[in-house]
Design an enzyme around this catalytic site. Structure first.
Site, PDB file in Angstrom:
ATOM      1  N   SER A 255     -78.840-107.951 -11.442  1.00 38.53           N
ATOM      2  CA  SER A 255     -78.054-106.981 -12.201  1.00 38.53           C
ATOM      3  C   SER A 255     -76.608-107.444 -12.344  1.00 38.53           C
ATOM      4  O   SER A 255     -76.350-108.471 -12.974  1.00 38.53           O
ATOM      5  CB  SER A 255     -78.166-105.614 -11.540  1.00 38.53           C
ATOM      6  OG  SER A 255     -77.711-104.597 -12.381  1.00 38.53           O
TER       7      SER A 255
ATOM      8  N   ASP B   7     -86.783-103.882 -18.849  1.00 36.12           N
ATOM      9  CA  ASP B   7     -85.430-103.439 -18.504  1.00 36.12           C
ATOM     10  C   ASP B   7     -84.559-103.375 -19.749  1.00 36.12           C
ATOM     11  O   ASP B   7     -84.559-104.305 -20.559  1.00 36.12           O
ATOM     12  CB  ASP B   7     -84.822-104.418 -17.499  1.00 36.12           C
ATOM     13  CG  ASP B   7     -83.406-104.042 -17.082  1.00 36.12           C
ATOM     14  OD1 ASP B   7     -83.100-102.840 -17.049  1.00 36.12           O
ATOM     15  OD2 ASP B   7     -82.620-104.957 -16.780  1.00 36.12           O
TER      16      ASP B   7
ATOM     17  N   HIS C 287     -86.137-103.386 -14.301  1.00 38.72           N
ATOM     18  CA  HIS C 287     -84.923-104.018 -13.787  1.00 38.72           C
ATOM     19  C   HIS C 287     -85.148-104.690 -12.438  1.00 38.72           C
ATOM     20  O   HIS C 287     -84.727-105.826 -12.225  1.00 38.72           O
ATOM     21  CB  HIS C 287     -83.844-102.941 -13.666  1.00 38.72           C
ATOM     22  CG  HIS C 287     -82.476-103.438 -13.406  1.00 38.72           C
ATOM     23  ND1 HIS C 287     -81.754-104.169 -14.326  1.00 38.72           N
ATOM     24  CD2 HIS C 287     -81.657-103.293 -12.329  1.00 38.72           C
ATOM     25  CE1 HIS C 287     -80.568-104.451 -13.827  1.00 38.72           C
ATOM     26  NE2 HIS C 287     -80.478-103.939 -12.617  1.00 38.72           N
TER      27      HIS C 287
END
EC number: 3.4.16.6
Length: 651
Positions: free
Chosen positions: A238, A458, A516
């Site tokens: 991320s 994601d 994600h």
């Protein structure tokens, strides 16, 4: 960019350890004082909280660093107490390599990765017990999970009384001098950090400086890790798309300074032998990834049409128009280059320009997505997304667990102070010295392996933008990487887990049917990719030794977009008290606030929630190509929820 907090509270306060539910006093920890600096120490405790494999050791602890009035040019008037959780490899730990794991945020705890993605255990839905993860990343690799920067997770500056609102997911500094307030479903009390945004790193580069100091202490002085293999890797996720390149390149630069005797201070001359940088669904550089925030909701491999053509065109216009996102990013970067060349974030003018760029791009790119009610971390899930599960928050609230860990603070999933600090200087709009893509190129030129791994559901750091980053790198292998085609990632005899483009030490992988947090969705696929990279095997098959074939390149199609996916069934809703803002309906939040909700093991049983509507699709849904597969490889527990909040933090 938006930020959120989430805290798991066993309800302690300073000076109130005798109250019910408060963690007991810290006892039984080993204290190691640094031989280089009497003010530096490591405290730690061995435990079997998560890793229960016989003979496999694990340790939790802190590296304690005092204030420093000249931390490579940065004045730091606060203490840093950085939490780590170290798991020895299940196989041959003495000769196994080591990987650091970092979640993103900025401000998100690495306990997310440990308990929801790739650690030795899954937490069951009772929030009390565990199930062994056979696909744990410590099967063959020593794993070091770190909560950083300061105040994240179990890391802290100074012990502070706090209250926590489950309704709005916010931590507040509290004064308990007149007594501890009564607790209820919506308000909890605890011990945390100061919540002072000045008592943590304020940008990615300063965070790199802090983590390097941690590494100098830990790798030289932690007595339980004395390996024969000194290779160190960094895997991250991320916002780690920025952490990873910046931290790894900073480590490499410091190595060079140690070798040429620019750094000569005792205790700071340990070479960190970098081997691999792995980035999972990384938000790396908006200049490469901004357009994907319009493209992915409009045109993806699941046939989900979250945006109309008009909305798509409007976002693209806002990116490219005068004084739009790209213009503001360029102004920020030019201002930072001139006014803050060392990335201290101490120039108010530069900070204001970059904060405006970050906020404006956020508004242009992400505000439209809020209207879809689809998951930020999984476009096939609803906004109130119960997957992967947040059960570890309740688990980490147990007095017995905190005692075994030796932690003086409650667990905080997200550090608001870090978010405020980074956002206030516009960190997301800035590069570092080389730029993050330049860092990746520098690492590749230095012989470090770099792997970009992206789950294809994601939205927030989507694979389309990640692929653009991979194709935008400028290094000596650029042409060869572009010539490489996409090959199947063969997970086992019957399952293909994704598609990979690889040339030598650099790769980009699209993982099928993953959001994600890729390892939480596809544990077996993720483990195979991780171990193949770590042990110099080709990602596609795991059969070729890349160290012996440095010019290896995959063959196949130029694109992966022809491989379509089926939309999975929507997950069953689960309202979890410690992730209420991201998993509960308005009716459930109202019941929590009024104290009428029926709660069992942190799960709201009444009022119940109904399953959300399926995502909008094109007239003809795509059929899954034979290589895509449709069976999600999941943990053996009912995997439910990470906070997907209206106030958003990258994990």
């Amino acid at each position: 960019m938006r930020f959120a907090a989430s805290i798991a509270v066993a309800l302690p306060v300073i000076g109130a350890a005798s109250a019910q539910g408060f963690p007991p006093p810290v006892e039984g920890v080993t204290v190691v004082k640094s031989k280089f600096d009497e003010n530096v120490k490591i405290t730690y405790k061995e435990n079997d909280i998560c890793e229960t494999t016989e003979g496999v050791r694990s340790f939790t602890g802190h590296v304690h660093l005092p204030p420093d009035d000249n931390d490579f040019g940065v004045y730091r008037n606060y203490s840093i107490n950085t939490f780590f959780w170290f798991f020895e490899a299940r196989e041959d730990p003495k000769n196994a390599p080591l990987s650091i794991w970092l979640n993103g945020g900025p401000g998100s705890s690495s306990m997310i990765g440990l308990f929801q993605e790739n650690g030795p255990c899954w937490i069951n839905d009772d929030s009390k017990s565990t199930t062994n993860n056979t696909f744990s990343w410590n099967n063959k690799v020593n794993m070091l999970y770190i909560d950083q920067p300061n105040q994240v997770g179990f890391s802290y500056d100074e012990l502070t009384n706090i209250t926590y609102s489950t309704i709005n997911d916010t931590v507040y500094v509290a004064d308990f001098s007149n007594g501890v307030p009564a607790q209820n479903l919506s308000t909890l009390v605890g011990t945390g950090s100061s919540q002072n945004p000045w008592a943590t790193a304020n940008n990615t580069v300063n965070a790199a400086r802090s983590i390097w100091h941690f590494a100098q202490v830990w790798f030289q002085e932690f007595p339980e890790h004395k390996p024969n293999n000194n290779k160190i890797s960094i895997w991250t996720e991320s916002y780690g798309g920025r952490y990873g390149p910046s931290f790894a390149s900073y480590f490499q630069e410091q190595n060079e300074k140690i070798k040429n005797h620019t750094i000569t201070e005792e205790g700071e001359m340990h070479i960190l032998n970098l081997d691999t940088l792995g980035i999972i669904n990384g938000c790396i550089d908006l200049m490469f990834q901004a357009e994907s925030y319009a493209e992915f909701p409009y045109n993806n491999t699941y046939g989900i049409t979250a945006y109309t053509k008009e909305k798509y065109d409007a976002i693209i216009h806002d990116i490219h128009r005068p004084d739009g996102c790209f213009d503001k990013l360029a102004k920020c970067r030019e201002a930072a280059k001139e006014g803050d060349p060392h990335f201290y974030s101490n120039n108010a003018t530069v900070n204001a320009i970059c904060a405006d760029a970050s906020s404006s791009c956020d508004n242009y790119l992400m505000d439209p997505y809020q209207e879809t009610n689809l998951g930020y971390y999984d476009i096939a899930h609803p906004l109130q997304d119960p997957f992967p599960p947040p059960f570890y928050k309740g688990f980490l609230s147990q007095s017995s667990v905190l005692s075994d860990m030796g932690s003086p603070v409650n667990f905080t999933q997200y550090a608001q102070a870090v978010g405020k600090s980074f956002h206030g200087v516009g960190d997301y709009a800035r590069p570092d010295v080389r730029g993050f893509t330049g860092d990746i190129a520098y690492l590749l030129e230095s012989g470090v392996k770099v792997a970009l791994v992206y789950g294809d559901r994601d939205y927030i750091c989507n694979w389309i933008g990640g692929e653009q980053v991979s194709l935008g790198l400028n290094y000596t292998g650029t042409a060869e990487f572009h010539r490489a085609g996409y090959a199947d990632v063969k997970v086992n005899s019957s399952y293909v887990g994704g598609l990979v483009r690889q040339h030598g030490n650099f790769s980009f992988t699209r993982v099928f049917e993953a959001g994600h947090e890729v390892p939480g969705y596809q544990p077996e696929t993720s483990l195979k990719i991780f171990e193949r990279i770590m042990f110099n095997k080709d990602i596609a098959t795991g059969e070729l030794d890349i160290a012996q074939k440095p010019d290896y390149g995959t063959t196949g199609t130029e694109s992966t977009f022809q491989v379509k996916n089926e939309i999975p069934p929507s997950p069953e809703p689960t309202c979890y008290l410690l992730s209420a803002d991201g998993t509960c309906t308005q009716e459930q939040l109202k019941a929590i606030k009024e104290g009428t909700a029926v709660v069992e093991n942190y799960i709201i049983k009444s009022p119940a929630a109904s399953k959300g509507d399926p995502p909008p699709t094109t007239t003809t849904s795509p059929t899954a190509a034979p290589t895509a597969g449709s069976a999600m490889l999941q943990a053996p527990v009912a995997m439910l929820a990470i906070s997907v909040l209206t106030a958003l933090a990258f994990l």
